[in-house]
Design a protein around this motif. Sequence first.
Motif, PDB file in Angstrom:
ATOM      1  N   LYS A 297      -4.664  24.092  -9.062  1.00  0.00           N
ATOM      2  CA  LYS A 297      -5.870  23.319  -9.376  1.00  0.00           C
ATOM      3  C   LYS A 297      -5.575  21.854  -9.679  1.00  0.00           C
ATOM      4  O   LYS A 297      -6.431  21.001  -9.481  1.00  0.00           O
ATOM      5  N   SER A 298      -4.384  21.553 -10.172  1.00  0.00           N
ATOM      6  CA  SER A 298      -4.089  20.205 -10.660  1.00  0.00           C
ATOM      7  C   SER A 298      -3.295  19.336  -9.699  1.00  0.00           C
ATOM      8  O   SER A 298      -3.455  18.120  -9.693  1.00  0.00           O
ATOM      9  N   ILE A 299      -2.444  19.915  -8.905  1.00  0.00           N
ATOM     10  CA  ILE A 299      -1.478  19.127  -8.144  1.00  0.00           C
ATOM     11  C   ILE A 299      -1.936  18.819  -6.720  1.00  0.00           C
ATOM     12  O   ILE A 299      -1.305  18.027  -6.026  1.00  0.00           O
ATOM     13  N   TYR A 300      -3.038  19.413  -6.275  1.00  0.00           N
ATOM     14  CA  TYR A 300      -3.463  19.268  -4.880  1.00  0.00           C
ATOM     15  C   TYR A 300      -3.792  17.820  -4.509  1.00  0.00           C
ATOM     16  O   TYR A 300      -3.736  17.458  -3.342  1.00  0.00           O
ATOM     17  N   LYS A 301      -4.129  16.975  -5.479  1.00  0.00           N
ATOM     18  CA  LYS A 301      -4.447  15.574  -5.188  1.00  0.00           C
ATOM     19  C   LYS A 301      -3.217  14.755  -4.819  1.00  0.00           C
ATOM     20  O   LYS A 301      -3.329  13.715  -4.199  1.00  0.00           O
ATOM     21  N   TYR A 302      -2.051  15.249  -5.215  1.00  0.00           N
ATOM     22  CA  TYR A 302      -0.836  14.461  -5.067  1.00  0.00           C
ATOM     23  C   TYR A 302       0.114  14.970  -3.993  1.00  0.00           C
ATOM     24  O   TYR A 302       0.900  14.199  -3.465  1.00  0.00           O
TER      25      TYR A 302
ATOM     26  N   LEU B 237       0.833  -1.200   0.000  1.00  0.00           N
ATOM     27  CA  LEU B 237       0.000   0.000   0.000  1.00  0.00           C
ATOM     28  C   LEU B 237       0.874   1.259   0.000  1.00  0.00           C
ATOM     29  O   LEU B 237       0.583   2.227  -0.717  1.00  0.00           O
ATOM     30  N   GLN B 238       1.958   1.250   0.756  1.00  0.00           N
ATOM     31  CA  GLN B 238       2.857   2.396   0.797  1.00  0.00           C
ATOM     32  C   GLN B 238       3.544   2.621  -0.558  1.00  0.00           C
ATOM     33  O   GLN B 238       3.659   3.756  -1.019  1.00  0.00           O
ATOM     34  N   PHE B 239       3.997   1.542  -1.193  1.00  0.00           N
ATOM     35  CA  PHE B 239       4.624   1.659  -2.505  1.00  0.00           C
ATOM     36  C   PHE B 239       3.626   2.158  -3.543  1.00  0.00           C
ATOM     37  O   PHE B 239       3.961   2.968  -4.410  1.00  0.00           O
ATOM     38  N   PHE B 240       2.397   1.680  -3.479  1.00  0.00           N
ATOM     39  CA  PHE B 240       1.366   2.132  -4.399  1.00  0.00           C
ATOM     40  C   PHE B 240       1.108   3.625  -4.224  1.00  0.00           C
ATOM     41  O   PHE B 240       1.029   4.377  -5.201  1.00  0.00           O
ATOM     42  N   THR B 241       0.977   4.078  -2.995  1.00  0.00           N
ATOM     43  CA  THR B 241       0.723   5.493  -2.719  1.00  0.00           C
ATOM     44  C   THR B 241       1.881   6.357  -3.226  1.00  0.00           C
ATOM     45  O   THR B 241       1.660   7.405  -3.836  1.00  0.00           O
ATOM     46  N   PHE B 242       3.092   5.912  -2.985  1.00  0.00           N
ATOM     47  CA  PHE B 242       4.279   6.657  -3.412  1.00  0.00           C
ATOM     48  C   PHE B 242       4.325   6.778  -4.937  1.00  0.00           C
ATOM     49  O   PHE B 242       4.515   7.867  -5.480  1.00  0.00           O
ATOM     50  N   THR B 243       4.155   5.683  -5.649  1.00  0.00           N
ATOM     51  CA  THR B 243       4.211   5.727  -7.112  1.00  0.00           C
ATOM     52  C   THR B 243       3.010   6.466  -7.698  1.00  0.00           C
ATOM     53  O   THR B 243       3.141   7.124  -8.732  1.00  0.00           O
ATOM     54  N   TYR B 244       1.854   6.392  -7.057  1.00  0.00           N
ATOM     55  CA  TYR B 244       0.674   7.135  -7.512  1.00  0.00           C
ATOM     56  C   TYR B 244       0.943   8.636  -7.459  1.00  0.00           C
ATOM     57  O   TYR B 244       0.623   9.372  -8.398  1.00  0.00           O
ATOM     58  N   ARG B 245       1.560   9.091  -6.391  1.00  0.00           N
ATOM     59  CA  ARG B 245       1.869  10.511  -6.257  1.00  0.00           C
ATOM     60  C   ARG B 245       2.924  10.958  -7.269  1.00  0.00           C
ATOM     61  O   ARG B 245       2.797  12.008  -7.894  1.00  0.00           O
ATOM     62  N   ILE B 246       3.978  10.181  -7.430  1.00  0.00           N
ATOM     63  CA  ILE B 246       5.031  10.542  -8.386  1.00  0.00           C
ATOM     64  C   ILE B 246       4.464  10.597  -9.805  1.00  0.00           C
ATOM     65  O   ILE B 246       4.714  11.553 -10.551  1.00  0.00           O
ATOM     66  N   ASN B 247       3.714   9.599 -10.197  1.00  0.00           N
ATOM     67  CA  ASN B 247       3.148   9.576 -11.543  1.00  0.00           C
ATOM     68  C   ASN B 247       2.147  10.707 -11.749  1.00  0.00           C
ATOM     69  O   ASN B 247       2.076  11.287 -12.831  1.00  0.00           O
ATOM     70  N   GLY B 248       1.365  11.030 -10.733  1.00  0.00           N
ATOM     71  CA  GLY B 248       0.409  12.123 -10.842  1.00  0.00           C
ATOM     72  C   GLY B 248       1.097  13.463 -11.017  1.00  0.00           C
ATOM     73  O   GLY B 248       0.701  14.270 -11.863  1.00  0.00           O
TER      74      GLY B 248
END
Length: 128
Positions: free
Chosen positions: A71-76, A15-26
């Motif tokens: 507007k775009s980066i707040y999710k990450y 879960l931690q690796f998924f969250t980390f890569t999700y943020r980097i890719n976003g």
Amino acid sequence: MGNILFSITLGILSLQFFTFTYRINGINRVMYNIPISIFEAAIPLVQTSENPTIYFDKQYLEEHLTSYMDKSIYKYTDNYSLKFYYYSQSNFSLCRTGYCDAVEVTLNAQITLFDSYTKVARFHIQQN
């Protein structure tokens, strides 16, 4: 008992690796998908001289690019900074006048407590 502990640990790490890569890719997607219209709109077209100078309006560009990032980066990420470096396209030197035809935008985003992400994008005006 050992298998259960191993499974829980593996699940948490996954879960931690998924969250980390999700943020980097976003963040990477946000940086690569900057609308080119922001840069096109930052070029003033109305000029009174016979030899018009094509350049970026620094204030317009910085305001609209910061607004797009907000507007775009707040999710990450919650913490990021933008740095602008204006330079002359002909010799890649620092542009000290108000008529700069190239810009380098540096994004520095805090992903986790210990990891930050830095990306540089360069934009310049060219003839069609």
